[in-house]
Every structure is written in C-alpha cells, then in structure tokens.
Design a protein around this motif. Structure first.
Motif, PDB file in Angstrom:
ATOM      1  N   PRO A  21     -22.092  -7.794  -8.339  1.00 12.08           N
ATOM      2  CA  PRO A  21     -21.907  -6.839  -9.028  1.00 12.08           C
ATOM      3  C   PRO A  21     -22.374  -6.961 -10.626  1.00 12.08           C
ATOM      4  CG  PRO A  21     -19.988  -7.687  -7.755  1.00 12.08           C
ATOM      5  CD  PRO A  21     -21.457  -8.411  -7.127  1.00 12.08           C
ATOM      6  N   ILE A  22     -22.637  -7.995 -10.917  1.00 15.17           N
ATOM      7  CA  ILE A  22     -23.124  -8.129 -12.524  1.00 15.17           C
ATOM      8  C   ILE A  22     -24.345  -7.110 -12.464  1.00 15.17           C
ATOM      9  CG2 ILE A  22     -25.035  -9.781 -11.790  1.00 15.17           C
ATOM     10  CD1 ILE A  22     -22.595  -9.928 -14.876  1.00 15.17           C
ATOM     11  N   GLN A  23     -25.050  -6.605 -11.691  1.00 24.10           N
ATOM     12  CA  GLN A  23     -26.164  -5.552 -11.716  1.00 24.10           C
ATOM     13  C   GLN A  23     -25.331  -4.372 -12.365  1.00 24.10           C
ATOM     14  OE1 GLN A  23     -29.330  -5.892 -11.771  1.00 24.10           O
ATOM     15  NE2 GLN A  23     -28.736  -8.131 -11.169  1.00 24.10           N
ATOM     16  N   ILE A  24     -24.315  -4.008 -11.773  1.00 26.83           N
ATOM     17  CA  ILE A  24     -23.388  -2.673 -12.514  1.00 26.83           C
ATOM     18  C   ILE A  24     -23.205  -2.990 -14.142  1.00 26.83           C
ATOM     19  CG2 ILE A  24     -21.354  -1.265 -12.379  1.00 26.83           C
ATOM     20  CD1 ILE A  24     -21.422  -1.946  -9.336  1.00 26.83           C
ATOM     21  N   ALA A  42     -15.099  -7.822 -12.011  1.00 30.06           N
ATOM     22  CA  ALA A  42     -14.510  -9.233 -11.828  1.00 30.06           C
ATOM     23  C   ALA A  42     -13.359  -9.009 -10.940  1.00 30.06           C
ATOM     24  CB  ALA A  42     -14.334 -10.107 -12.721  1.00 30.06           C
ATOM     25  N   ALA A  43     -12.382  -7.931 -11.267  1.00 36.72           N
ATOM     26  CA  ALA A  43     -11.111  -7.776 -10.904  1.00 36.72           C
ATOM     27  C   ALA A  43     -11.146  -7.362  -9.241  1.00 36.72           C
ATOM     28  CB  ALA A  43     -10.153  -6.843 -11.735  1.00 36.72           C
ATOM     29  N   LEU A  44     -12.273  -6.625  -8.869  1.00 40.62           N
ATOM     30  CA  LEU A  44     -12.377  -6.060  -7.594  1.00 40.62           C
ATOM     31  C   LEU A  44     -13.426  -6.646  -6.741  1.00 40.62           C
ATOM     32  CD1 LEU A  44     -12.652  -2.015  -8.620  1.00 40.62           C
ATOM     33  CD2 LEU A  44     -10.690  -3.518  -7.864  1.00 40.62           C
ATOM     34  N   ALA A  45     -13.827  -7.976  -7.366  1.00 39.52           N
ATOM     35  CA  ALA A  45     -14.865  -8.734  -6.522  1.00 39.52           C
ATOM     36  C   ALA A  45     -14.157  -9.731  -5.812  1.00 39.52           C
ATOM     37  CB  ALA A  45     -15.758  -9.467  -7.493  1.00 39.52           C
ATOM     38  N   PHE A  46     -13.485  -8.921  -4.634  1.00 36.06           N
ATOM     39  CA  PHE A  46     -13.089  -9.562  -3.215  1.00 36.06           C
ATOM     40  C   PHE A  46     -13.142  -8.761  -2.266  1.00 36.06           C
ATOM     41  CE2 PHE A  46      -9.498  -7.265  -5.250  1.00 36.06           C
ATOM     42  CZ  PHE A  46      -8.970  -6.969  -4.156  1.00 36.06           C
ATOM     43  N   GLY A  47     -13.785  -9.305  -1.197  1.00 36.30           N
ATOM     44  CA  GLY A  47     -13.789  -8.488   0.022  1.00 36.30           C
ATOM     45  C   GLY A  47     -15.456  -8.375   0.255  1.00 36.30           C
ATOM     46  N   ARG A  48     -16.015  -7.540   1.339  1.00 34.27           N
ATOM     47  CA  ARG A  48     -17.205  -7.362   1.474  1.00 34.27           C
ATOM     48  C   ARG A  48     -18.140  -6.695   0.548  1.00 34.27           C
ATOM     49  NH1 ARG A  48     -18.836  -3.724   5.015  1.00 34.27           N
ATOM     50  NH2 ARG A  48     -17.261  -2.262   4.537  1.00 34.27           N
ATOM     51  N   GLN A  54     -18.950  -0.198  -4.215  1.00 31.50           N
ATOM     52  CA  GLN A  54     -18.398   0.947  -3.969  1.00 31.50           C
ATOM     53  C   GLN A  54     -17.207   1.223  -4.733  1.00 31.50           C
ATOM     54  OE1 GLN A  54     -18.084   1.847   0.447  1.00 31.50           O
ATOM     55  NE2 GLN A  54     -20.059   1.930   0.472  1.00 31.50           N
ATOM     56  N   SER A  55     -16.559   0.242  -4.605  1.00 29.78           N
ATOM     57  CA  SER A  55     -15.013   0.271  -5.398  1.00 29.78           C
ATOM     58  C   SER A  55     -15.268   0.429  -6.862  1.00 29.78           C
ATOM     59  CB  SER A  55     -13.909  -0.620  -4.969  1.00 29.78           C
ATOM     60  OG  SER A  55     -13.797  -0.510  -3.686  1.00 29.78           O
ATOM     61  N   ILE A  56     -16.011  -0.400  -7.507  1.00 29.81           N
ATOM     62  CA  ILE A  56     -16.514  -0.490  -8.811  1.00 29.81           C
ATOM     63  C   ILE A  56     -17.057   0.806  -9.008  1.00 29.81           C
ATOM     64  CG2 ILE A  56     -17.946  -1.533 -10.486  1.00 29.81           C
ATOM     65  CD1 ILE A  56     -17.799  -4.179  -8.726  1.00 29.81           C
ATOM     66  N   GLU A  57     -17.909   1.293  -8.438  1.00 30.78           N
ATOM     67  CA  GLU A  57     -18.679   2.590  -8.454  1.00 30.78           C
ATOM     68  C   GLU A  57     -17.754   3.857  -8.702  1.00 30.78           C
ATOM     69  OE1 GLU A  57     -21.447   2.695 -10.013  1.00 30.78           O
ATOM     70  OE2 GLU A  57     -22.941   1.203  -9.107  1.00 30.78           O
ATOM     71  N   ARG A  58     -16.693   3.720  -7.764  1.00 29.36           N
ATOM     72  CA  ARG A  58     -15.983   4.850  -7.864  1.00 29.36           C
ATOM     73  C   ARG A  58     -15.015   4.991  -9.060  1.00 29.36           C
ATOM     74  NH1 ARG A  58     -12.487   5.450  -2.504  1.00 29.36           N
ATOM     75  NH2 ARG A  58     -12.011   7.411  -3.311  1.00 29.36           N
ATOM     76  N   VAL A  59     -14.523   3.828  -9.481  1.00 27.41           N
ATOM     77  CA  VAL A  59     -13.901   3.627 -10.846  1.00 27.41           C
ATOM     78  C   VAL A  59     -14.717   3.984 -11.905  1.00 27.41           C
ATOM     79  CG1 VAL A  59     -12.555   2.273 -12.245  1.00 27.41           C
ATOM     80  CG2 VAL A  59     -12.134   1.904 -10.015  1.00 27.41           C
ATOM     81  N   LEU A  60     -15.649   3.535 -11.751  1.00 21.74           N
ATOM     82  CA  LEU A  60     -16.721   3.893 -13.060  1.00 21.74           C
ATOM     83  C   LEU A  60     -16.981   5.447 -13.231  1.00 21.74           C
ATOM     84  CD1 LEU A  60     -18.923   0.769 -13.252  1.00 21.74           C
ATOM     85  CD2 LEU A  60     -16.980   1.341 -14.587  1.00 21.74           C
ATOM     86  N   ALA A  61     -17.241   5.897 -11.979  1.00 19.34           N
ATOM     87  CA  ALA A  61     -17.498   7.279 -12.034  1.00 19.34           C
ATOM     88  C   ALA A  61     -16.328   8.059 -12.676  1.00 19.34           C
ATOM     89  CB  ALA A  61     -17.691   7.776 -10.473  1.00 19.34           C
ATOM     90  N   VAL A  62     -15.153   7.645 -12.471  1.00 22.71           N
ATOM     91  CA  VAL A  62     -13.968   8.609 -13.359  1.00 22.71           C
ATOM     92  C   VAL A  62     -14.183   7.972 -14.749  1.00 22.71           C
ATOM     93  CG1 VAL A  62     -11.546   8.370 -13.541  1.00 22.71           C
ATOM     94  CG2 VAL A  62     -12.504   8.533 -11.335  1.00 22.71           C
ATOM     95  N   MET A  63     -14.519   6.863 -15.117  1.00 15.90           N
ATOM     96  CA  MET A  63     -14.604   6.475 -16.610  1.00 15.90           C
ATOM     97  C   MET A  63     -15.661   7.021 -17.391  1.00 15.90           C
ATOM     98  SD  MET A  63     -13.328   2.664 -15.952  1.00 15.90           S
ATOM     99  CE  MET A  63     -13.266   2.135 -17.647  1.00 15.90           C
ATOM    100  N   GLY A  64     -16.652   7.504 -16.560  1.00 19.77           N
ATOM    101  CA  GLY A  64     -17.791   8.159 -17.344  1.00 19.77           C
ATOM    102  C   GLY A  64     -18.876   7.058 -17.961  1.00 19.77           C
ATOM    103  N   PRO A  65     -19.874   7.372 -18.725  1.00 18.19           N
ATOM    104  CA  PRO A  65     -20.840   6.719 -19.098  1.00 18.19           C
ATOM    105  C   PRO A  65     -20.392   5.642 -20.413  1.00 18.19           C
ATOM    106  CG  PRO A  65     -21.064   8.979 -20.202  1.00 18.19           C
ATOM    107  CD  PRO A  65     -19.983   8.963 -19.145  1.00 18.19           C
ATOM    108  N   HIS A  88      -8.940  -0.066  -3.062  1.00 13.62           N
ATOM    109  CA  HIS A  88      -9.871  -1.316  -2.527  1.00 13.62           C
ATOM    110  C   HIS A  88      -9.108  -2.358  -2.014  1.00 13.62           C
ATOM    111  CE1 HIS A  88     -13.355  -3.991  -2.837  1.00 13.62           C
ATOM    112  NE2 HIS A  88     -12.299  -5.156  -3.245  1.00 13.62           N
ATOM    113  N   ARG A  89      -9.299  -2.383  -0.544  1.00 11.76           N
ATOM    114  CA  ARG A  89      -8.433  -3.320   0.352  1.00 11.76           C
ATOM    115  C   ARG A  89      -6.810  -2.955   0.071  1.00 11.76           C
ATOM    116  NH1 ARG A  89     -11.059  -9.060   1.242  1.00 11.76           N
ATOM    117  NH2 ARG A  89      -9.471  -8.891   2.979  1.00 11.76           N
ATOM    118  N   TRP A  90      -6.138  -3.953  -0.507  1.00  8.29           N
ATOM    119  CA  TRP A  90      -4.770  -3.785  -0.687  1.00  8.29           C
ATOM    120  C   TRP A  90      -4.349  -3.086  -2.063  1.00  8.29           C
ATOM    121  CZ3 TRP A  90      -6.564  -8.749   0.210  1.00  8.29           C
ATOM    122  CH2 TRP A  90      -6.651  -9.438  -0.949  1.00  8.29           C
TER     123      TRP A  90
END
Length: 168
Positions: A21-24, A42-48, A54-65, A88-90
C-alpha cells in the motif's frame, strides 16, 4: 534490537512492490496528502493484499486528487453518502466516515495528524507506548456523534486507534 529491525527492513523493503500500500501513498507529492493517505492506508491494511489495495483506492476515489484538502473540509453529514457501499472486511462505511471526521478534527486542532500525536508525546520517554496510548485515547475522545449519529457502544472506528496498554 534496532539493528535487527534495520536489517529486516533492508532485507524486505522492496521500494517498488506493486502489492504494498505504500505505493499508493507515494503517488502523492504533498506531505499533507501523504500523511492523510498513509494513515488511511495503514488503517485499512488488514486482510488480503488485493482487497486492502482495492479498499484504499475506493476511499481515495471519493476523496479526489487532494486528500488532505478533502479532509480539511470534510463534513460527515454532507459527505457520508459518497461512501455508501464501501466496506472493508468488518469496517463499514460509517466507520470510514468516522475515521475521516476524526482526522479532520485532529488537523483542525493540531495542524496535522503528526501534530496531534506530538501533543501527547514525551520526548524524554524511553519508547512511544504512552504517546500511542495518548494518541488513541484523545482521538476517540473527539466528536464521533457527528459521524455516527448515535454513537454505538463500541464504534468500529475504535479499531483504527489501538492502544498498547490494551494489548495492541
């Protein structure tokens, strides 16, 4: 111990790993954007790994550039609907909204997430355990009602703010 951790870091830190995820975070050039994106990642970095990315990208898509600017003007009542269906999971959309609202309050209060952390840090302390406890306790003492409406007994946002004194 630090030498051992430094060796592990050197052995396993692949600066251009597509599955880290650091690449993001590295896509952003402004320090304030990197701070916000890094905390969310970091908050979403649990699970596969692919699910995390994908979850990080979905949140950032809402937040914009400009994620930091988005957080600085974030209003949970106005902006929560944009996160509908992001899970994202639970962790549910309300928890993500609460996280962004807490980050906004930290930035409003201390200028940055780091500044908020440093308010509870003792530079002479042997380690940062007490500072982490303080950070999490103070974060969860901020207004959560605006994000959740009625604050649940154990709001999901608590997961993002673990405390060493509680075994984390």
């Amino acid at each position: 111990m630090n030498a051992a951790l430094d060796r592990l870091y050197a052995d396993f830190n692949a600066p251009d790993s597509a599955t880290d995820p650091i690449q993001i975070v590295r896509r952003f050039t402004r320090d304030d954007d990197r701070e916000v994106v890094g905390f969310i990642a970091a908050a979403l970095a649990f699970g596969r790994v692919m699910s995390v990315l994908q979850s990080i990208e979905r949140v950032l898509a809402v937040m914009g550039p400009e994620p930091a600017a988005y957080v600085r003007r974030f209003d949970p009542r106005r902006d929560a609907p944009a996160f509908a269906g992001i899970v994202h999971r639970w962790t549910r959309e309300a928890d993500i909204v609460a996280l962004l609202w807490v980050l906004r309050q930290m930035i409003d209060r201390a200028g940055s997430i780091e500044g908020f952390f440093l308010e509870g840090a003792d530079p002479s302390a042997e380690d940062i355990g007490d500072a982490l406890d303080s950070f999490s306790t103070r974060a969860l003492a901020l207004d959560l009602k605006s994000a959740y409406g009625k604050v649940p007994r154990r709001p999901g946002v608590c997961y993002f703010f673990p405390r060493p004194s509680a075994g984390s």
